[in-house]
Motif scaffolding. Structure first.
Motif, PDB file in Angstrom:
ATOM      1  N   ARG A 159       0.835  -1.205   0.000  1.00 35.02           N
ATOM      2  CA  ARG A 159       0.000   0.000   0.000  1.00 35.02           C
ATOM      3  C   ARG A 159       0.871   1.258   0.000  1.00 35.02           C
ATOM      4  NH1 ARG A 159      -5.570   0.270   1.972  1.00 35.02           N
ATOM      5  NH2 ARG A 159      -6.467  -1.634   1.145  1.00 35.02           N
TER       6      ARG A 159
ATOM      7  N   THR B 125      12.011  11.387  -9.633  1.00 33.98           N
ATOM      8  CA  THR B 125      11.253  10.141  -9.693  1.00 33.98           C
ATOM      9  C   THR B 125      11.275   9.428  -8.347  1.00 33.98           C
ATOM     10  OG1 THR B 125      13.146   8.721 -10.165  1.00 33.98           O
ATOM     11  CG2 THR B 125      12.055   9.740 -12.055  1.00 33.98           C
TER      12      THR B 125
ATOM     13  N   HIS C 188       6.035   4.970 -19.670  1.00 37.90           N
ATOM     14  CA  HIS C 188       5.062   5.354 -18.638  1.00 37.90           C
ATOM     15  C   HIS C 188       5.751   6.327 -17.693  1.00 37.90           C
ATOM     16  CE1 HIS C 188       1.949   5.131 -15.577  1.00 37.90           C
ATOM     17  NE2 HIS C 188       2.907   4.951 -14.685  1.00 37.90           N
ATOM     18  N   GLY C 189       5.085   7.435 -17.403  1.00 39.02           N
ATOM     19  CA  GLY C 189       5.690   8.366 -16.465  1.00 39.02           C
ATOM     20  C   GLY C 189       4.820   9.570 -16.239  1.00 39.02           C
ATOM     21  N   GLU C 190       5.433  10.565 -15.605  1.00 37.96           N
ATOM     22  CA  GLU C 190       4.715  11.744 -15.158  1.00 37.96           C
ATOM     23  C   GLU C 190       3.949  12.400 -16.310  1.00 37.96           C
ATOM     24  OE1 GLU C 190       7.339  14.556 -13.370  1.00 37.96           O
ATOM     25  OE2 GLU C 190       5.726  15.974 -12.930  1.00 37.96           O
TER      26      GLU C 190
ATOM     27  N   HIS D 188       2.815   7.126  -5.973  1.00 39.33           N
ATOM     28  CA  HIS D 188       2.517   7.970  -7.137  1.00 39.33           C
ATOM     29  C   HIS D 188       1.019   8.246  -7.194  1.00 39.33           C
ATOM     30  CE1 HIS D 188       6.265   5.868  -8.294  1.00 39.33           C
ATOM     31  NE2 HIS D 188       6.558   7.007  -8.897  1.00 39.33           N
ATOM     32  N   ASP D 189       0.669   9.431  -7.684  1.00 41.38           N
ATOM     33  CA  ASP D 189      -0.747   9.730  -7.870  1.00 41.38           C
ATOM     34  C   ASP D 189      -1.196   9.277  -9.267  1.00 41.38           C
ATOM     35  OD1 ASP D 189       0.004  11.629  -9.738  1.00 41.38           O
ATOM     36  OD2 ASP D 189      -0.404  13.341  -8.444  1.00 41.38           O
TER      37      ASP D 189
ATOM     38  N   GLU E 140      11.242   5.227  -7.497  1.00 41.06           N
ATOM     39  CA  GLU E 140      11.158   3.877  -8.053  1.00 41.06           C
ATOM     40  C   GLU E 140      11.346   2.851  -6.936  1.00 41.06           C
ATOM     41  OE1 GLU E 140      10.337   2.791 -10.979  1.00 41.06           O
ATOM     42  OE2 GLU E 140      10.654   4.480 -12.354  1.00 41.06           O
TER      43      GLU E 140
ATOM     44  N   VAL F 295       3.844   1.496  -1.409  1.00 41.69           N
ATOM     45  CA  VAL F 295       4.359   1.630  -2.774  1.00 41.69           C
ATOM     46  C   VAL F 295       3.256   2.139  -3.710  1.00 41.69           C
ATOM     47  CG1 VAL F 295       5.194   0.328  -4.769  1.00 41.69           C
ATOM     48  CG2 VAL F 295       6.168  -0.097  -2.500  1.00 41.69           C
ATOM     49  N   ALA F 296       2.053   1.618  -3.529  1.00 46.31           N
ATOM     50  CA  ALA F 296       0.947   2.028  -4.394  1.00 46.31           C
ATOM     51  C   ALA F 296       0.612   3.505  -4.204  1.00 46.31           C
ATOM     52  CB  ALA F 296      -0.281   1.166  -4.117  1.00 46.31           C
TER      53      ALA F 296
END
Lengths: 470, 470
Positions: free
Chosen positions: B241, B309, B293-295, B247-248, B311, B243-244
């Motif tokens: 959770r 970033t 995939h990214g911002e 990022h938004d 990661e 890690v999830a």
């Protein structure tokens, strides 16, 4: 209770008192055989244990006794038909293999040299499960002595497997292979326990189990998090996001369709659970956990006994050694297990989990899902006539109100229920302090004898119940 | 270009042509020393490599040459003061250690026996970094020959470390210890590359790096997921959770305060990035990844060069072996790395990450966070006069428009910037096909000579720039 019942109770008790010493001597002999199914070195001991039991059962009166080989450890089958052709058939399930144990693990004495101290029998297998299998041999003899019968009031079958402590890998196939010979009207599983010494209980069900491993594949190899970080999907992040999405904000499993068919607790069942003398602080100490947490709207007992769950059993990906390694890992893995309750179908669970996982996987990540063979849940309704027989038999032995529990774990009992199409009842007298799978396993001798006493009353009650069944 | 420039260019080229063969012979001798810093067996070779360079630099003209010991592998320091007391001092940074290499890894020939084929010099270290260190020795001699000087137009210092391929564990301490002797007005790092053979570029910055390991402690030992599943917090779920939540939904880092101070790309920088002949399909093949995939709102190049970033480098907890184990794990672990861009302070990042993690941890889970020493980001603004010198010097060598790149990775250059308080410039001629850290590393000989040619023009230009600086 009426007079005839009382006299039956005292006749059984007299028999048990007279045969207690010989029963314990025999049990001790069996417990001396280190039938550890998980350790290949002990394979000859597991076989010796099966042969010991097969040699002993004819003394009890079983007319057919066979050692059934499997690709792993052998099981013991025994049969003793009733003289009454109308009588129901009951299959007793248990296991003769045991968990590993050694003095070095913290045992106060040799776990395979039984010792009686303060009315407790200490030995590996005393409670799990040799003691609980063996009390039936004393129980059925007491049943005959108290009733003057020459054969039990029900057709009695035993199936005592040798791989339960290793996950029963060949049990389902064995049951399918011998389904006709195992055919029974009801199954009695004697491999569970009671709430406590002061609170005798009957277990009414076990949860089922579906397990899967999900592998997330990202870049074809680990790649540099400086050169590529922030610009490609990370499979460890995908794995974590899947796990995070597994439960909603109420700690309910968020997989659409997961709760399809779930048999909800009735108000009276919730009330019965709530009446048990549950001490959450004590339970947390047993769990070695530092907080309770689970599905909103349910108590801890409801959560572990009657609600389906999703748990992460393992997660892994990327660099896990000391220090750091600045990579985006090539892959990650999650192992999930789902405990299932009555009404849930493992095939449906696999279908909805697969669909849900597939939907969660981000672009650029490839996903593989593997399901292990599932175990179905089993539950006997509180008003089932056979369950009422068990409750009455226990009541006569314990002279106390019998309450109800369930078991959060999963077991091969479900295979018997499914393959044989017979309801499964649980009769166990072990208590939480018995130390299953732990050092210094023991069984309370008074409870062990109450098990035999319950067994002595059960066969006649079941026969009677069947006679009056619609 | 005006006539004097042209004549300087041709004078330099004449010198390079005359000395090319001897330069390559010397470089080959150095490349034969397998100075693999990561392999303890090669420690004597790393020392021999330092001593070889220290023996060679006086031939170039350096007046002071020293081998500096560290608790690990030795570095080489050299100095050559300018005759002009007003001249600026320039410190050149590179490294003489190399990545491991062996024929068995897929090398077409012995990686420590240099081979020239099709105008390429093949050897471990040809590009990373011996070739790029050594072109300066030829460049500074060409500078003297073309200008008639007896000493460089700038005070020249070299610091060539021996542990870069092992993470430069002692570099910061070495720089701090010798900060006075290393004092410089600007630092030239020759340990990066260009966009491609056809598109010469100057790197203007590297990302910084903050790394942490977060351990989640749940039950005091692994517990049974049947008995306790659904009713206690699972540390693997807590790790997932976290890690999830990292990022938004726009793939921006969701840690409050993470973007504080970030120097945003200007429109003209974004335009310059966009002008590069970037082929995303080709880039994905290099990344061995199957999607970008990214911002949100940023291109791939912006994401890897100019955006910070987060990661996951590793995640682990519970059972990761074959098959399944129905446990709630006792603990889980996550390794995170954050790439930082100009304006971000690693101390602030540690503070906001710690605060955020602490806030995420659920009841019943205990959390430990350990941060590794951080590397700061470095960035030289496009209009910095010294950067313009590098661009002009490269322009004279390459006779092409010089474009700008950045480096997504992180390096010890940031320590030089921070300890010495000097701007860091990057001068590298290696191209992506050179195979850094891979089998069959090579350097393009034409580009290697262009590196020497750039070096030859750079010192005079820098001296001139400083003369006109305010």
């Amino acid at each position: 209770m009426s007079q005839p019942v009382d006299s039956a109770v005292s006749a059984v008790r007299t028999y048990l008192a007279q045969h207690r010493a010989a029963f314990l001597d025999d049990l001790a002999e069996w417990l001396r055989i280190p039938s550890v199914s998980a350790q290949p070195d002990h394979a000859p001991d597991v076989r010796r244990s099966a042969e010991w039991l097969a040699g002993k059962l004819p003394e009890t009166g079983f007319t057919t006794v066979e050692v059934w080989d499997t690709p792993g450890a052998p099981a013991v089958f025994a049969e003793w038909p009733s003289t009454d052709p109308e009588a129901p058939t009951v299959l007793v399930y248990g296991h003769h293999d045991v968990q590993p144990a050694a003095r070095e693990d913290g045992c106060d004495s040799d776990p395979f040299e039984p010792v009686v101290q303060e009315n407790r029998l200490h030995a590996r297998g005393a409670a799990d499960d040799k003691g609980q299998v063996f009390f039936h041999t004393l129980g059925v003899r007491a049943h005959l002595a108290a009733t003057g019968r020459t054969a039990p009031a029900v057709g009695l079958k035993l199936l005592i497997e040798g791989e339960e402590e290793s996950g029963s890998p060949h049990f389902r196939a064995l049951v399918e292979q011998h389904a006709q010979r195992l055919a029974a009207d009801t199954v009695i599983v004697s491999d569970t326990g009671m709430w406590s010494e002061d609170t005798p209980t009957v277990c009414t069900g076990m949860r089922g189990l579906a397990e899967c491993e999900i592998r997330f594949h990202g870049p074809d190899q680990d790649i540099h998090s400086g050169s590529f970080g922030g610009a490609v999907p990370n499979p460890a992040t995908a794995a974590a996001r899947l796990v995070a999405a597994l439960h909603d904000e109420h700690a309910r499993v968020a997989v659409p369709g997961f709760y399809d068919g779930v048999v909800e607790l009735t108000d009276s069942e919730r009330k019965l659970f709530a009446e048990l003398p549950f001490d959450e602080e004590q339970w947390l100490r047993t769990a070695k956990s530092h907080a309770a947490h689970g599905e909103a709207g349910h108590t801890t007992l409801e959560r572990v006994w009657a609600r389906p769950t999703a748990e992460v059993n393992g997660i892994g990906g990327g660099y896990q050694g000391p220090g750091s390694k600045t990579i985006i890992p090539s892959s990650a893995m999650v192992k999930l297990s789902f405990r299932l309750v009555a009404g849930q179908d493992p095939d449906h669970i696999e279908k909805v989990v697969r669909a849900w996982v597939t939907e969660q996987v981000p672009a650029g990540i490839r996903c593989e899902i593997t399901f292990a063979p599932a175990t179905r849940p089993c539950l006997t309704p509180l008003d089932h006539p056979a369950l009422q027989s068990v409750v009455r038999a226990m009541g006569r032995a314990f002279e106390q109100k019998i309450r109800f529990t369930r078991e959060g774990g999963s077991g091969p009992a479900a295979d018997l229920q499914e393959v044989l199409g017979a309801p499964v009842l649980f009769l166990g007298i072990s208590v939480p302090s018995d130390g299953w799978h732990a050092p210094n396993e023991k069984v309370e001798l008074d409870l062990l004898l109450k098990g035999a006493e319950t067994s002595a009353h059960l066969w006649g009650d079941l026969a009677e119940t069947w006679r009056h069944a619609p």
